[in-house]
Design an enzyme around this catalytic site. Structure first.
Site, PDB file in Angstrom:
ATOM      1  NE  ARG A 296     -55.188  21.534  12.699  1.00 53.69           N
ATOM      2  CZ  ARG A 296     -56.128  21.712  11.772  1.00 53.69           C
ATOM      3  NH1 ARG A 296     -57.245  22.344  12.095  1.00 53.69           N
ATOM      4  NH2 ARG A 296     -55.969  21.250  10.561  1.00 53.69           N
ATOM      5  CG  ASP A 302     -46.799  17.313   8.507  1.00 52.54           C
ATOM      6  OD1 ASP A 302     -45.586  17.270   8.245  1.00 52.54           O
ATOM      7  OD2 ASP A 302     -47.592  18.043   7.891  1.00 52.54           O
ATOM      8  CB  CYS A 304     -43.325  20.233   9.333  1.00 54.90           C
ATOM      9  SG  CYS A 304     -45.105  20.394   9.627  1.00 54.90           S
ATOM     10  CE1 TYR A 305     -47.766  21.300  13.073  1.00 53.12           C
ATOM     11  CE2 TYR A 305     -48.257  19.402  11.690  1.00 53.12           C
ATOM     12  CZ  TYR A 305     -48.492  20.715  12.054  1.00 53.12           C
ATOM     13  OH  TYR A 305     -49.443  21.458  11.401  1.00 53.12           O
ATOM     14  CG  ASP A 348     -46.614  15.187   5.631  1.00 51.84           C
ATOM     15  OD1 ASP A 348     -46.647  14.518   6.661  1.00 51.84           O
ATOM     16  OD2 ASP A 348     -47.630  15.705   5.141  1.00 51.84           O
ATOM     17  CG  ASP A 355     -41.863  19.937   1.120  1.00 51.13           C
ATOM     18  OD1 ASP A 355     -41.381  20.551   2.088  1.00 51.13           O
ATOM     19  OD2 ASP A 355     -42.876  19.213   1.217  1.00 51.13           O
ATOM     20  CG  HIS A 358     -42.474  18.633   5.044  1.00 53.11           C
ATOM     21  ND1 HIS A 358     -43.314  19.185   4.090  1.00 53.11           N
ATOM     22  CD2 HIS A 358     -43.262  18.377   6.125  1.00 53.11           C
ATOM     23  CE1 HIS A 358     -44.545  19.241   4.566  1.00 53.11           C
ATOM     24  NE2 HIS A 358     -44.543  18.766   5.794  1.00 53.11           N
TER      25      HIS A 358
END
Length: 421
Positions: A296, A302, A304-305, A348, A355, A358
């Protein structure tokens, strides 16, 4: 800044945002001092700007220390992390994910498949489909775990998990497509979106994408199911160019933007959104300094994006609009900032722990930077293949979040089964 504005900030700080300490106003004595200040801290210092400066410093340290090092994906190293849960009990703190069991299976299986499609063997595939079928009433729809209510998002993860099982023991033909279709119809709301559960559940672009994905994968995507859905998803595009959770209500977000654009791709309607603003929004999510994506405006990078935003860029690319991100810079962020030789799994950002979530989405994001995808069926832009040679990961279908080959095999299998009504 006037006194009134400062009072307003202090009120928001204390009463609305719940910060534990006040905003700090930074005042430069002259233009030279102003220009030498970090951009994000020129006027105000907040927890977010301070965190961003720390992340930026961590990333720069890694880039500097690895600038003369050829870094590749440590696939064998990460495999140890992914194989662990198939032979060992997960730690107690993961009980919080008891209602997300299909997701854990999907994340792990997809990661293994992306790195080496031979790493997901039949013994593990049998464990996966047995676990998935145990978390359902009649082999569809699917729940987050045994004894729980069916949930749309978990059904999406369950179908994706099963798609990775190569129909071992003919498990694909056992999926109760009719029951899933009837259930999906019961989840449709008056605004033409889909909610996550019959009794209770949110209705947004994420759940609506999951319904479309499940239906398309299972070859049960009917006119009745699709009626009005295009308008619901198009209404989620915001003034920023990205998409939010609900029509005319939310700020643009990387995850919801993926869900809306992937859903529109399934409906062959992506061209009906504001493509230019969408492309601009995606491009703005990549920072020149960290080199990765945020989800955003004014948020931290991050890993994952790399997929959530990267897949949107790939969809635009597949549809002929071009690419709007720096893929080389994203690769560098993933290899140097999301990966560590000290601990397997992907993370991340620097300072965070790896994890399964991710690991999967970072890997898929990396795959999308390696492969140039092209449409294999002009009437159906969700069917893709890679035109690239020499890569570290298998190509990903950016609509479904699965290796492209597995998507093709699964959908082709389902297309041979009798139609549901």
């Amino acid at each position: 800044m006037g006194d009134l504005s400062l009072k307003t900030i202090k009120f928001i700080n204390a009463q609305l945002l719940g910060r534990k300490r006040p905003t700090i106003e930074v005042v430069a004595e002259d233009q030279t001092a102003l220009e030498s200040s970090p951009v994000s801290m020129t006027f105000l210092s907040t927890e977010t700007t301070e965190e961003r400066e720390q992340v930026l410093a961590d990333c720069q340290d890694l880039y500097e220390s690895l600038k003369n090092t050829e870094v590749t994906l440590l696939k064998e190293f990460h495999k140890k992390y992914l194989d662990y849960p198939f032979n060992n009990a997960l730690p107690k703190q993961m009980k919080a994910l008891d209602a997300s069991q299909p997701w854990i299976l999907y994340w792990i299986a997809c990661s293994l498949r992306l790195m080496d499609k031979t790493w997901l063997g039949e013994p593990v595939q049998r464990k996966i489909y047995a676990k998935i079928f145990a978390a359902s009433l009649e082999k569809g729809p699917f729940c987050g775990g045994m004894g729980q209510d069916p949930h749309l998002v978990c059904t999406y993860a369950a179908i994706n998990s099963l798609a990775l099982c190569d129909s071992v023991d003919d498990c694909w033909s056992q999926i109760n497509r009719q029951a899933i279709y009837d259930w999906l119809l019961s989840l449709k709301c008056s605004n033409s979106g889909f909610k996550t559960g019959v009794a209770v559940g949110e209705c947004d672009s994420r759940s609506t994408y999951c319904a479309l994905s499940v239906a398309k994968m299972l070859n049960i995507l009917t006119t009745e199911l699709c009626e009005g859905v295009e308008g619901f998803l198009l209404g989620c595009q915001t003034y920023e160019g990205g998409f939010g959770a609900c029509p005319q209500e939310d700020e643009a977000h990387g995850g919801y933007t993926f869900c809306a654009t992937a859903g529109l791709s399934i409906l062959n309607s992506l061209h009906k959104c504001n493509i230019l603003r969408l492309a601009e929004w995606c491009s703005a999510r990549q920072t020149a300094e960290e080199k990765g994506f945020s989800g955003r405006s004014n948020k931290l990078v991050d890993g994952c994006y790399s997929y959530w935003v990267g897949a949107v860029n790939s969809l635009l690319e597949i549809h002929g609009y071009g690419s709007f991100i720096d893929k080389g810079a994203l690769q560098e962020y993933i290899l140097k900032c999301c990966q560590s030789s000290e601990r397997p799994g992907l993370r991340d950002k620097p300072g965070k722990s790896p994890d399964y979530y991710h690991t999967t989405y970072v890997l898929m994001g990396f795959s999308l930077t390696e492969h140039l995808l092209e449409v294999t069926k002009q009437t159906e832009p969700i069917s893709v293949k890679s035109t690239t040679n020499g890569f570290q990961l298998e190509p990903v279908n950016p609509v479904f979040g699965l290796p492209a080959e597995d998507v093709t095999k699964f959908i082709d299998f389902m297309s041979q089964l009798p139609q549901v009504c």
